[in-house]
Design a protein around this motif. Structure first.
Motif: not given
Ligand SMILES: Cc1cc2nc3c(=O)[nH]c(=O)nc-3n(C[C@H](O)[C@H](O)[C@H](O)COP(=O)(O)OP(=O)(O)OC[C@H]3O[C@@H](n4cnc5c(N)ncnc54)[C@H](O)[C@@H]3O)c2cc1C
Lengths: 378, 331
Positions: A127, A129-130, A136, A160, A162, A363, A365, B210
Motif C-alpha cells: 500500500i 499511501l504514507s 495522518s 513505511w 509494508t 492512528t 487519534e 480534541q
Molecule cells: C507497522 C506499520 C506499518 C505501516 N504500513 C504502511 C503501509 O504499508 N503503507 C502506508 O502507506 N503506510 C504504512 N504505515 C504508516 C501509517 O499509516 C502511519 O504511520 C500513520 O498514518 C501515521 O502517520 P505518521 O506515522 O506519519 O504519524 P503522524 O501523522 O506524524 O502522527 C504522529 C502522532 O500525532 C498524532 N496526530 C497527527 N495528526 C493529528 C490530529 N489531526 N489530531 C490528533 N492527533 C494527531 C497521531 O495520532 C500520532 O499519535 C505503517 C505504519 C506502521 C507503524
C-alpha cells in the motif's frame, strides 16, 4: 451508528473444520515468533497453499479466479487464519484491499492480468499511501505522476510501505495535478498500479524495532508507467483510496493480532495457576466475544452494500485497545521467568509489535476524530 | 428490527417520555410510586410481554424485550416493568397464572418491593408465587427501592422447563441490567455531546477541544460494545433458552459493567461541576449505572465464571468454543 449481527453463513462450521485441519497441518513448524507476527508474517509458500484451497479472493467472480462466495464466508477464513497465528502477510493486502479495488475500478485488462494471480496466492501487494511529509495528513502527499506522450512519469517517495521489498505491485496514491488554489487538497490525486520491477524504483528496507525488515522507503525516479497503469479515474484517487477503509478497518485483523498469546496464556495458567487469573481471563474473553460481534456486524453491513465507515473506525479503535492490552494482561498473570518458553517468546515478540496496532491503518487519534465528527463534535 | 418491535419500542418511548422524564425519576427517588406510568405500561400489556401468546401474553422474543429495556434504560427505568416482565415469564413457564400488578422479583433485594402486588421467588429450577409479607425498605445508590420482603403465604409453585435452567432468575436479571445500562449510557452520551456543543470556554464550545472529543469518542466505542453484547445475549436466549445463554449474558454483563464505569466517569469529566449538582439530570443516570453494575452479578462474578470455564477447556478450545455458539443462518 448501528450494529446489526448477521447470522453465520451456511456451512460455516464445516468450513471452519476444513480450515482447522489445513492449519494444523500447515502450522506444525510455526515458531512462537511467527504466530505472534500474525498478518505481519510473510510466507509465499503458505499463501500459495491457501490460494490453492480457494481461500483468497473468495468473493470475486470465477472469471478472475474468485470463488463467488459471500463476504461472511470470507470472514470465517480470515478469523481461522488469525486465530491460528498463520503467516498470511503475502496475500493479506491483495485479498483485503488491492484486489477488491482492482475488481471495482480496474479495466478488464487490469482485472484479468492481476486478479487470478492474487487469488492463487502468487501476487503480493503493498500500500503506497504514507510519505515523509504525509502521515495522518495524507492529503499532504507530494509524489507526482505527470502525463507523457506514452503514459505517465512517476517521481517521489513513499515510506513505511509494508513488504514493498517482497511485493510484486504497489497501489500508489499520487498527485496528478496541483490542488486547486484555495480548493480541496483531495482534488488532483490519482491511484496507480505500479509494477515494482520497473526501472527507476529503489526499495530500501527500514529495520523496525524488532530488528525485522518489515517496511520500506520506496523511491521513484522517472519511473515510466503505461497509460493503463492508472487505476480508476484520474483525479478521483482520494475517494477511491478512502472507499475501501471500511473493509480495511473492520475486519478480524483489527482485534485478533495478538490472539495466539491468549490461548497460550490459558495453557500456561493451567500448568502454573495464578490467583485471580480467571477474572482477568473472563474479562478478556467477554471483550473478545463482543469485538467479534462488532466486527461481524460491520461485515454484515458491508455484505449488504452499506457504507459503515464510522462503525469500522470504531471497531478498529476498540479492537486495537484489546489486542494491545492482551499481551500485557497475560504478562501480568504469568511471570515471564516462569512461563513456558513458547509463551515467553510470543510475549517478547508482541511487546515489540503491539505499538504498531494503533498506528497502522490510521492512528487511534485519527479514528477517534472520525467518530467525534460523526457524533456532531468538531 | 421487526415491525412489531419497532411499534412497541415507539409506544414505550412515548409512554415513558410523557410520564414525566426526569421528573418521574425524582418522584421514584422520593419514594413515590409512578402510578400513571405504571398504569400506561400495564394497559399496553407490557407486563405480559414475555408470556407466550397461548398463555394469554404478548409472546415477544427476548430480542424484542431487550429492545424495550434499552428504551427504559434511556429514561432511567422509572418503574419495575422489566423485572415484572421477567417474573411473569418465569411464572408462566412454570405453569403459574400471572397475577395483575407489579411483581416483586426476589432475585437479591426486591426492586420496588414495597409496591409489589405479588412476590415471585426463583429458587433453582423452581419458581414460587407468594403474597408479599413484611417489607424492610432499602435503596441502592440510584435511590431506587431495593427492599427486603418476606415471602408470606405461598400461592403457587412450579417447575421451570429445562430451557430456563436452574439460574433463570439471575440470568434474566443480568440481561435486564445489561440492557438498561446500554440504554442509560446511550442517553448520557447524547447529553454529554449536547453539552460539549453548548458550553463555551476560551471562546469556543468545549466540544471543539480534541481532549474532549477523544474522550467522548472512546466512550462511544464502549456504548456500541454494550449494545452489541446485549444484542448477542438476547439472540442467544432466543436461540437456545436462558440456561444455554449464560456465556453471552455473562459477557454482556461484564462489558456493560465496565462501560458503565468508564461512561459515568467520562460524562462527569465533560460536564464538570454542573454535572455534580442535584438539579442536573445527569446523576439520576450515573447513580443508576453504578447500581446496576452490582445487580444481576458483577463484572467480577461473571468474569470468574467465564474465565474458569475457559481455563478448564484449555487454550485450544477457546476459539472453537466461541465460534460454535454462532447463530446459524438458514440456507
Ligand atoms: C507497522 C506499520 C506499518 C505501516 N504500513 C504502511 C503501509 O504499508 N503503507 C502506508 O502507506 N503506510 C504504512 N504505515 C504508516 C501509517 O499509516 C502511519 O504511520 C500513520 O498514518 C501515521 O502517520 P505518521 O506515522 O506519519 O504519524 P503522524 O501523522 O506524524 O502522527 C504522529 C502522532 O500525532 C498524532 N496526530 C497527527 N495528526 C493529528 C490530529 N489531526 N489530531 C490528533 N492527533 C494527531 C497521531 O495520532 C500520532 O499519535 C505503517 C505504519 C506502521 C507503524
Amino acid at each position: 451508528m448501528r450494529f446489526d449481527l448477521p447470522d453465520a453463513p451456511p456451512h460455516a462450521e464445516a468450513l471452519r473444520r476444513e480450515l482447522r485441519d489445513f492449519l494444523a497441518d500447515a502450522g506444525q513448524d510455526w515458531t512462537p515468533e511467527i504466530r505472534a507476527r500474525s498478518w505481519m508474517g510473510f510466507d509465499r509458500g503458505f499463501s500459495r497453499a491457501v490460494g490453492a484451497r480457494g481461500w483468497i479472493g473468495m468473493t470475486w467472480p470465477a472469471a478472475y479466479g474468485g470463488g463467488e462466495k459471500s463476504g461472511l464466508e470470507r470472514i470465517v477464513v480470515l478469523e481461522e487464519m488469525l486465530a491460528a497465528g498463520a503467516p498470511v502477510g503475502a496475500h493479506w493486502i491483495g485479498d483485503r484491499q488491492s484486489g477488491p479495488l482492482i475488481l471495482r475500478l480496474g479495466t478488464e485488462e487490469q482485472r484479468t492480468r492481476i486478479l487470478p494471480g492474487i487469488a492463487r496466492g502468487e501476487l503480493a501487494f503493498c500500500i503506497g499511501l504514507s510519505e515523509p511529509e504525509a502521515g495522518s495528513d495524507l492529503a499532504n502527499l507530494r509524489t507526482k505522476c505527470e502525463r507523457t506522450p506514452n503514459g505517465w512519469k512517476l517521481n517521489g517517495r513513499k515510506i513505511w510501505t509494508t513488504f514493498a521489498h517482497k511485493s510484486d505491485y504497489m497501489i500508489a496514491l499520487v498527485r496528478t495535478s496541483p490542488a486547486p488554489e484555495g480548493g480541496s487538497r483531495h482534488a488532483g490525486l490519482s491511484q496507480f498500479l505500479v509494477d515494482l520491477r520497473l526501472s527507476g524504483i529503489s526499495i530500501r528496507p527500514i529495520r523496525d524495532l524488532a530488528g525485522e525488515d518489515s517496511f520500506n522507503e520506496v523511491t521513484f525516479d522517472d519511473v515510466m508507467l503505461r497509460p493503463d497503469d492508472l487505476l480508476g479515474e484520474e483525479g478521483a484517487g482520494w475517494a477511491q483510496a478512502t472507499s475501501e477503509l471500511a473493509f480495511e478497518r473492520s475486519g478480524p485483523d483489527r482485534y485478533l493480532s495478538s490472539y495466539p498469546a491468549l490461548a497460550a496464556g490459558i495453557d500456561a495458567l493451567n500448568a502454573a495457576p495464578s490467583p485471580g487469573a480467571e477474572v482477568t481471563i473472563g474479562r478478556m474473553v467477554a471483550r473478545l466475544n463482543t469485538l467479534r460481534g462488532m466486527s461481524l456486524s460491520v461485515g454484515g453491513m458491508l455484505e449488504r452494500g452499506e457504507a459503515p465507515a464510522v462503525e469500522a473506525a470504531l471497531v478498529k479503535d476498540a479492537g486495537n485497545v484489546f489486542e494491545q492490552a492482551l499481551p500485557e494482561q497475560i504478562r501480568n498473570l504469568v511471570d515471564p521467568a516462569d512461563s513456558p518458553e513458547g509463551l515467553r517468546r510470543m510475549l517478547a515478540s508482541l511487546a515489540q509489535l503491539a505499538p504498531t496496532f494503533s498506528l497502522r491503518g490510521g492512528t487511534r487519534e485519527i479514528l477517534r476524530g472520525i467518530i467525534a465528527r460523526d457524533m456532531g463534535l468538531r | 428490527m421487526s415491525e412489531l418491535r419497532s411499534i412497541l419500542v415507539e409506544q414505550v418511548e412515548r409512554l415513558v417520555a410523557d410520564a414525566g422524564g426526569v421528573a418521574v425519576l425524582r418522584m421514584v427517588e422520593a419514594g413515590e410510586w409512578p402510578a400513571t406510568l405504571w398504569a400506561g405500561l400495564e394497559q399496553q400489556g407490557l407486563n405480559l410481554a414475555l408470556v407466550p401468546e397461548e398463555s394469554g401474553g404478548v409472546g415477544l422474543s427476548w430480542g424484542d424485550a431487550a429492545a424495550i429495556w434499552l428504551v427504559l434504560g434511556r429514561h432511567g427505568a422509572p418503574a419495575p416493568i422489566a423485572e415484572t416482565m421477567l417474573a411473569a415469564a418465569l411464572l408462566s413457564a412454570a405453569g403459574i397464572e400471572v397475577p395483575e400488578g407489579p411483581l416483586g422479583l426476589a432475585q437479591g433485594a426486591v426492586p420496588f418491593g414495597r409496591h409489589a402486588a405479588r412476590l415471585v421467588v426463583p429458587k433453582g429450577a423452581c419458581v414460587a408465587l407468594h403474597a408479599p409479607g413484611e417489607c424492610v425498605p432499602a435503596e441502592n445508590i440510584g435511590r431506587e427501592p431495593r427492599d427486603a420482603v418476606t415471602a408470606e403465604d405461598r400461592i403457587a409453585r412450579g417447575q421451570l422447563p429445562n430451557l430456563f435452567g436452574p439460574r433463570a432468575g439471575l440470568l434474566g436479571l443480568a440481561l435486564i441490567r445489561a440492557a438498561l445500562i446500554a440504554g442509560a449510557l446511550e442517553r448520557i452520551l447524547a447529553l454529554a455531546v449536547d453539552w460539549a456543543n453548548t458550553r463555551k470556554q476560551f471562546g469556543r464550545a468545549i466540544g471543539k477541544f480534541q481532549a474532549v472529543q477523544q474522550q467522548l469518542a472512546a466512550m462511544a466505542g464502549e456504548v456500541a460494545a454494550v449494545h452489541v453484547a446485549v444484542h448477542q445475549a438476547a439472540r442467544a436466549v432466543d436461540a437456545r433458552g436462558l440456561a444455554e445463554a449464560s456465556f453471552e449474558i455473562g459477557c454482556a454483563k461484564i462489558v456493560a459493567g465496565e462501560a458503565a464505569t468508564m461512561g459515568a466517569a467520562t460524562v462527569h469529566q465533560v460536564f464538570a461541576a454542573i454535572g455534580i449538582t442535584e438539579d442536573h439530570e445527569l446523576h439520576h443516570f450515573t447513580r443508576r449505572l453504578w447500581s446496576w453494575r452490582e445487580e444481576g452479578g458483577t463484572e467480577r462474578f461473571w468474569a470468574a465464571e467465564i474465565g474458569r470455564a475457559a481455563l478448564t477447556r484449555g487454550g485450544a478450545s477457546l476459539w472453537p468454543d466461541m465460534t460454535a455458539r454462532d447463530a446459524q443462518g438458514v440456507e
